[in-house]
Design a protein around this motif. Structure first.
Motif, PDB file in Angstrom:
ATOM      1  N   CYS A  90       0.876  -1.175   0.000  1.00  0.00           N
ATOM      2  CA  CYS A  90       0.000   0.000   0.000  1.00  0.00           C
ATOM      3  C   CYS A  90       0.914   1.226   0.000  1.00  0.00           C
ATOM      4  O   CYS A  90       2.055   1.168   0.473  1.00  0.00           O
ATOM      5  CB  CYS A  90      -0.886  -0.027   1.244  1.00  0.00           C
ATOM      6  SG  CYS A  90      -2.005   1.384   1.354  1.00  0.00           S
ATOM      7  N   CYS A  92       0.200   4.011   1.591  1.00  0.00           N
ATOM      8  CA  CYS A  92      -0.068   4.895   2.732  1.00  0.00           C
ATOM      9  C   CYS A  92       1.191   5.048   3.595  1.00  0.00           C
ATOM     10  O   CYS A  92       2.109   4.233   3.539  1.00  0.00           O
ATOM     11  CB  CYS A  92      -1.256   4.389   3.565  1.00  0.00           C
ATOM     12  SG  CYS A  92      -0.919   2.919   4.530  1.00  0.00           S
ATOM     13  N   CYS A 111      -2.346  -3.029   6.485  1.00  0.00           N
ATOM     14  CA  CYS A 111      -2.852  -1.737   6.965  1.00  0.00           C
ATOM     15  C   CYS A 111      -4.372  -1.758   6.774  1.00  0.00           C
ATOM     16  O   CYS A 111      -4.926  -2.687   6.196  1.00  0.00           O
ATOM     17  CB  CYS A 111      -2.219  -0.596   6.185  1.00  0.00           C
ATOM     18  SG  CYS A 111      -2.578  -0.654   4.428  1.00  0.00           S
ATOM     19  N   HIS A 113      -6.167  -0.209   4.738  1.00  0.00           N
ATOM     20  CA  HIS A 113      -6.587  -0.212   3.330  1.00  0.00           C
ATOM     21  C   HIS A 113      -6.519  -1.625   2.748  1.00  0.00           C
ATOM     22  O   HIS A 113      -7.410  -2.047   2.009  1.00  0.00           O
ATOM     23  CB  HIS A 113      -5.710   0.751   2.531  1.00  0.00           C
ATOM     24  CG  HIS A 113      -5.553   2.071   3.224  1.00  0.00           C
ATOM     25  ND1 HIS A 113      -4.381   2.475   3.811  1.00  0.00           N
ATOM     26  CD2 HIS A 113      -6.446   3.043   3.455  1.00  0.00           C
ATOM     27  CE1 HIS A 113      -4.555   3.658   4.369  1.00  0.00           C
ATOM     28  NE2 HIS A 113      -5.786   4.027   4.175  1.00  0.00           N
TER      29      HIS A 113
HETATM   30 ZN   LIG Z   1      -2.477   1.493   3.627  1.00  0.00          ZN
END
Ligand SMILES: [Zn+2]
Length: 272
Positions: A90, A92, A111, A113
């Motif tokens: 991801c 992020c 995470c 997401h």
């Molecule tokens: Zn993430």
């Protein structure tokens, strides 16, 4: 005779430049510490603790999941992240700073997401119910271990140096026998190891056996886990445990279905 000389002006103390300078230095030091030093220290700590912490490995995904999905941030408007379920990556900040340090397929990579995107997939349905229950919550612990009890199963999230232990297991449904196996929904129970209390006052079913498992786990891992300053020096292998998937998960499900069908009751069963 009158003295007409003008007295010299009182010295003016200019404090403001000093105050502003001290404030600026303080804010700069705080910013450097918060945004540079803390992430670096945390990164080093995670990296060093990986070999000492048991964990769980997700089964690999097929190549059909190898695509970059755009997922909107729920905090920042007009901001999105790129998520890849095959590689479990991801874009992020939390993933880039911490979660991406964990080995491939390690559940600690997930995470919010990745978890959100995984949940509706067929892959998620192939995982056993206990793992699905775990993945439905935030994965905040450094270590995870799956423990087989006499008639039930638990996943324990912990850190060898912390007193907070999280236990993921099935709740007792009204039709379950007192000693298990238990067929209610998966729930997270939190235990304070030092104070010997269940936080929120609710123990899991068959808590004596759960406590014995926690005690064994904590004793073994604390003995193995070195002091913080010695972390990078020692190396022990603590390979993550693969999570049962596909056929194995089907076996687990079948066993639970057998248990449910063997306990006929007029009381509606809780949705497993
Ligand atoms: Zn993430």
């Amino acid at each position: 005779m009158i003295d007409l000389t003008i007295p010299p002006p009182a010295p003016v103390h200019h404090y403001w430049p000093w105050i502003v300078s001290i404030l600026l230095i303080g804010i700069t030091a705080w910013g450097l510490y918060t945004f540079f030093v803390v992430p670096i220290l945390r990164k080093r700590r995670i990296h060093a603790s990986i070999p000492y912490c048991p964990s769980l490995l997700l089964p690999p995904r097929t190549h059909q999941y190898d695509k970059n999905l755009s997922i909107a941030s729920h905090r920042l408007i007009h901001f999105s992240y790129r998520v890849n379920l095959f590689h479990l990556t991801c874009t992020c900040l939390r993933f880039r700073r911490h979660r991406g340090l964990y080995p491939p397929n390690d559940i600690r990579r997930l995470c919010r997401h990745l978890r959100r995107e995984l949940q509706p997939t067929a892959y998620n349905q192939q995982l056993d119910e206990l793992t699905r229950g775990l993945l439905a919550t935030r994965l905040t612990d450094a270590c995870y271990s799956r423990e087989q009890l006499s008639r039930s199963e638990i996943i324990v999230g912990f850190h060898p140096r912390s007193s907070i232990v999280r236990v993921y297991t099935f709740r007792k449904s009204p039709v379950d026998p007192p000693g298990g196996p238990f067929t209610g929904p998966v729930h997270k129970f939190t235990y304070n190891y030092h104070q010997d209390i269940w936080i929120y006052g609710e123990p899991p079913p068959n808590s004596e056996e759960v406590l014995a498992a926690i005690s064994n786990l904590m004793t073994a891992n604390r003995a193995r886990y070195p002091q913080q300053d010695k972390l990078p020096l020692l190396r022990v292998e603590n390979l993550p445990t693969p999570i049962p998937a596909n056929e194995a998960a089907q076996t687990v499900r079948t066993r639970r279905e057998r248990i449910l069908s063997a306990n006929p009751s007029t009381t509606p069963l809780e949705k497993p």
